[in-house]
Design a protein around this motif. Structure first.
Motif, mmCIF file in Angstrom:
data_model
loop_
_atom_site.group_PDB
_atom_site.id
_atom_site.type_symbol
_atom_site.label_atom_id
_atom_site.label_comp_id
_atom_site.label_asym_id
_atom_site.label_seq_id
_atom_site.Cartn_x
_atom_site.Cartn_y
_atom_site.Cartn_z
ATOM 1 N N MET A 1 29.248 48.001 67.686
ATOM 2 C CA MET A 1 29.988 48.219 66.444
ATOM 3 C C MET A 1 29.373 47.420 65.286
ATOM 4 S SD MET A 1 32.372 49.743 64.886
ATOM 5 C CE MET A 1 33.340 49.595 63.393
ATOM 6 N N ASN A 2 29.016 46.137 65.571
ATOM 7 C CA ASN A 2 28.429 45.306 64.523
ATOM 8 C C ASN A 2 27.096 45.865 64.045
ATOM 9 O OD1 ASN A 2 30.526 43.443 64.448
ATOM 10 N ND2 ASN A 2 29.629 42.165 66.058
ATOM 11 N N GLU A 3 26.298 46.401 64.982
ATOM 12 C CA GLU A 3 25.014 46.982 64.594
ATOM 13 C C GLU A 3 25.199 48.212 63.714
ATOM 14 O OE1 GLU A 3 21.780 46.129 64.913
ATOM 15 O OE2 GLU A 3 22.645 44.223 65.526
ATOM 16 N N THR A 4 26.243 48.977 63.979
ATOM 17 C CA THR A 4 26.531 50.146 63.151
ATOM 18 C C THR A 4 26.883 49.722 61.730
ATOM 19 O OG1 THR A 4 27.364 51.334 65.092
ATOM 20 C CG2 THR A 4 27.964 52.202 62.926
ATOM 21 N N ILE A 5 27.651 48.648 61.616
ATOM 22 C CA ILE A 5 28.004 48.125 60.287
ATOM 23 C C ILE A 5 26.758 47.661 59.548
ATOM 24 C CG2 ILE A 5 29.252 46.291 59.084
ATOM 25 C CD1 ILE A 5 31.348 46.400 61.303
ATOM 26 N N VAL A 6 25.873 46.940 60.252
ATOM 27 C CA VAL A 6 24.636 46.465 59.639
ATOM 28 C C VAL A 6 23.781 47.635 59.162
ATOM 29 C CG1 VAL A 6 22.453 45.285 60.105
ATOM 30 C CG2 VAL A 6 24.601 44.298 60.910
ATOM 31 N N THR A 7 23.632 48.643 60.001
ATOM 32 C CA THR A 7 22.825 49.815 59.635
ATOM 33 C C THR A 7 23.412 50.524 58.423
ATOM 34 O OG1 THR A 7 22.160 50.115 61.949
ATOM 35 C CG2 THR A 7 21.887 51.991 60.473
ATOM 36 N N PHE A 8 24.735 50.661 58.389
ATOM 37 C CA PHE A 8 25.385 51.335 57.260
ATOM 38 C C PHE A 8 25.134 50.579 55.960
ATOM 39 C CE2 PHE A 8 29.105 51.519 54.439
ATOM 40 C CZ PHE A 8 29.078 52.865 54.100
ATOM 41 N N TRP A 9 25.315 49.255 55.978
ATOM 42 C CA TRP A 9 25.133 48.484 54.756
ATOM 43 C C TRP A 9 23.674 48.430 54.331
ATOM 44 C CZ3 TRP A 9 28.475 47.747 51.256
ATOM 45 C CH2 TRP A 9 29.833 47.625 51.575
ATOM 46 N N LEU A 10 22.767 48.443 55.281
ATOM 47 C CA LEU A 10 21.352 48.522 54.925
ATOM 48 C C LEU A 10 21.038 49.845 54.245
ATOM 49 C CD1 LEU A 10 19.595 46.913 58.027
ATOM 50 C CD2 LEU A 10 19.704 45.986 55.705
ATOM 51 N N PHE A 11 21.663 50.921 54.721
ATOM 52 C CA PHE A 11 21.478 52.226 54.082
ATOM 53 C C PHE A 11 21.998 52.199 52.642
ATOM 54 C CE2 PHE A 11 23.227 56.463 53.080
ATOM 55 C CZ PHE A 11 22.052 57.209 53.110
ATOM 56 N N VAL A 12 23.155 51.588 52.440
ATOM 57 C CA VAL A 12 23.710 51.464 51.090
ATOM 58 C C VAL A 12 22.785 50.637 50.204
ATOM 59 C CG1 VAL A 12 25.633 50.538 49.735
ATOM 60 C CG2 VAL A 12 26.087 51.766 51.867
ATOM 61 N N LEU A 13 22.246 49.539 50.749
ATOM 62 C CA LEU A 13 21.344 48.682 49.980
ATOM 63 C C LEU A 13 20.038 49.394 49.643
ATOM 64 C CD1 LEU A 13 21.900 45.296 51.844
ATOM 65 C CD2 LEU A 13 22.683 45.894 49.548
ATOM 66 N N VAL A 14 19.557 50.251 50.539
ATOM 67 C CA VAL A 14 18.356 51.044 50.244
ATOM 68 C C VAL A 14 18.620 51.975 49.066
ATOM 69 C CG1 VAL A 14 16.855 52.880 51.110
ATOM 70 C CG2 VAL A 14 17.352 50.910 52.548
ATOM 71 N N LEU A 15 19.781 52.609 49.052
ATOM 72 C CA LEU A 15 20.126 53.484 47.925
ATOM 73 C C LEU A 15 20.226 52.688 46.630
ATOM 74 C CD1 LEU A 15 22.861 55.803 49.525
ATOM 75 C CD2 LEU A 15 20.440 56.298 49.155
ATOM 76 N N LEU A 16 20.843 51.500 46.696
ATOM 77 C CA LEU A 16 20.958 50.664 45.503
ATOM 78 C C LEU A 16 19.590 50.197 45.036
ATOM 79 C CD1 LEU A 16 22.734 49.213 43.450
ATOM 80 C CD2 LEU A 16 22.996 47.337 45.088
ATOM 81 N N GLY A 17 18.722 49.825 45.982
ATOM 82 C CA GLY A 17 17.374 49.414 45.624
ATOM 83 C C GLY A 17 16.567 50.544 45.010
ATOM 84 N N THR A 18 16.747 51.753 45.530
ATOM 85 C CA THR A 18 16.056 52.909 44.969
ATOM 86 C C THR A 18 16.502 53.163 43.529
ATOM 87 O OG1 THR A 18 15.912 53.904 47.175
ATOM 88 C CG2 THR A 18 15.568 55.355 45.289
ATOM 89 N N TRP A 19 17.797 53.031 43.282
ATOM 90 C CA TRP A 19 18.325 53.236 41.932
ATOM 91 C C TRP A 19 17.808 52.158 40.968
ATOM 92 C CZ3 TRP A 19 19.839 56.722 38.854
ATOM 93 C CH2 TRP A 19 20.627 56.442 37.742
ATOM 94 N N CYS A 20 17.771 50.902 41.421
ATOM 95 C CA CYS A 20 17.239 49.819 40.594
ATOM 96 C C CYS A 20 15.756 50.041 40.298
ATOM 97 C CB CYS A 20 17.436 48.471 41.291
ATOM 98 S SG CYS A 20 19.140 47.895 41.390
ATOM 99 N N SER A 21 15.008 50.491 41.285
ATOM 100 C CA SER A 21 13.581 50.743 41.098
ATOM 101 C C SER A 21 13.356 51.872 40.105
ATOM 102 C CB SER A 21 12.929 51.086 42.441
ATOM 103 O OG SER A 21 13.101 50.047 43.376
ATOM 104 N N PHE A 22 14.169 52.925 40.201
ATOM 105 C CA PHE A 22 14.055 54.047 39.280
ATOM 106 C C PHE A 22 14.331 53.606 37.845
ATOM 107 C CE2 PHE A 22 16.452 57.324 36.945
ATOM 108 C CZ PHE A 22 15.438 58.265 36.774
ATOM 109 N N ARG A 23 15.383 52.817 37.670
ATOM 110 C CA ARG A 23 15.728 52.350 36.327
ATOM 111 C C ARG A 23 14.645 51.414 35.787
ATOM 112 N NH1 ARG A 23 21.060 52.938 34.617
ATOM 113 N NH2 ARG A 23 20.775 51.105 33.292
ATOM 114 N N LYS A 24 14.090 50.586 36.654
ATOM 115 C CA LYS A 24 13.059 49.644 36.208
ATOM 116 C C LYS A 24 11.790 50.377 35.805
ATOM 117 C CE LYS A 24 12.404 45.240 35.607
ATOM 118 N NZ LYS A 24 13.334 44.426 34.772
ATOM 119 N N CYS A 25 11.372 51.349 36.587
ATOM 120 C CA CYS A 25 10.172 52.114 36.251
ATOM 121 C C CYS A 25 10.375 52.947 34.995
ATOM 122 C CB CYS A 25 9.784 53.012 37.422
ATOM 123 S SG CYS A 25 9.258 52.127 38.906
ATOM 124 N N ARG A 26 11.588 53.420 34.779
ATOM 125 C CA ARG A 26 11.867 54.222 33.591
ATOM 126 C C ARG A 26 11.724 53.401 32.315
ATOM 127 N NH1 ARG A 26 17.679 57.025 32.817
ATOM 128 N NH2 ARG A 26 18.191 54.840 32.425
#
Length: 298
Positions: A1-26
């Motif tokens: 269960m804990n690993e599932t939580i970690v994987t989910f939050w890492l997925f959310v952080l990847v999306l947030l990082g992608t959005w930050c990278s897009f805004r920075k490059c823009r």
């Protein structure tokens, strides 16, 4: 269960990082007024700070809820989340400090890459380490701190090449103040490479000491395995970068390309460890991780 939580939050952080990278490059590609640019920077930086806190939270969650031990680095996921937790405030500090302007334009996508790597390590290629001796604990610390320095050096190298290309082509020279001078970037490549060389040397020495203790269990020809050769290749590259100031041949763009090559070889070293992990009986990022099921880790 804990690993599932970690994987989910890492997925959310990847999306947030992608959005930050897009805004920075823009911010480089589009022209804004001074007020629009300031508002754009502030919002992107705030999202990046949120990303830093989120990654640190994942790292602490794994320590207290998953491992429940004093050893925080017991898997590659821990090492990668630790890297991001340290890299994010380092980028913020370097950007605010003024003498490393522009590194965040490369750094934000770099952080996103590390988070994506951590997500893959958590979901598909999970490996657990067994740092049962102090030598292995020091080895783990040296490897990941060296990786952090190597990554920062590569970010400076990428920023150097990007800024040099813009200057040669005379593209958007009005935005050149967003980047540090080429001389400053080259100096920071050398400084971060010196730190990386120190930690990589410590990691190699402690790793070889750990391996020598298991010499009788090692297969013949272990010393010329891909991971050993690649690790020494990384060490040689950063030995060259450490001495850039004493030679002319490796100055400028050559130093920048060497820093990127060093990072590539380091990533290949981690990949070689994962590929050939069944051949070696030790446990660390540059030695052999042992596989562990999610039920045991979770």
């Amino acid at each position: 269960m804990n690993e599932t939580i970690v994987t989910f939050w890492l997925f959310v952080l990847v999306l947030l990082g992608t959005w930050c990278s897009f805004r920075k490059c823009r911010q480089i590609l589009q022209k804004h007024t001074q007020d629009d640019r300031t508002a754009e920077y502030r919002l992107t930086d705030r999202l990046f700070i949120l990303l830093a806190f989120g990654t640190a939270g994942v790292f602490l969650f794994r320590i207290f809820m998953v491992h429940q031990s004093w050893r925080p680095l017991t898997s590659h996921v821990d090492g990668l989340t630790l890297l991001v937790s340290l890299l994010c405030p380092t980028l913020i500090y370097l950007e605010k400090r003024g003498n490393a302007r522009g590194v965040s334009f490369i750094g934000y996508p770099g952080v996103t890459f590390l988070l994506l790597w951590a997500l893959c390590a958590s979901r598909w290629t999970f490996r657990a380490f067994t740092p049962d001796t102090m030598m292995k604990v020091v080895h783990l610390f040296a490897v990941y701190m060296g990786t952090l320095a190597v990554f920062i050096s590569a970010l400076y190298g990428g920023t150097y090449l990007f800024s040099e290309r813009r200057l040669k082509r005379k593209e958007n020279l009005g935005q050149s103040k967003q980047f540090a001078s080429l001389e400053t970037l080259e100096r920071m490549i050398v400084v971060s490479s010196a730190v990386g060389f120190t930690f990589i040397s410590l990691g190699l020495v402690t790793g070889l000491v750990s391996i020598s203790a298991l010499h009788e269990k090692m297969p013949s020809g272990w010393w010329h395995s891909p991971k050993i050769i690649l690790a020494f290749a990384v060490w040689v590259i950063y030995a060259l970068l450490f001495n850039v100031r004493h030679t002319i041949f490796f100055r400028g763009s050559r130093a920048a390309w060497l820093s990127l090559l060093g990072l590539l070889l380091l990533i290949m070293t981690f990949g070689a460890v994962h590929t050939f992990s069944s051949q070696f009986p030790t446990s660390s990022p540059f030695d052999t991780p042992t596989k562990q099921s999610s039920e045991v880790d979770g």
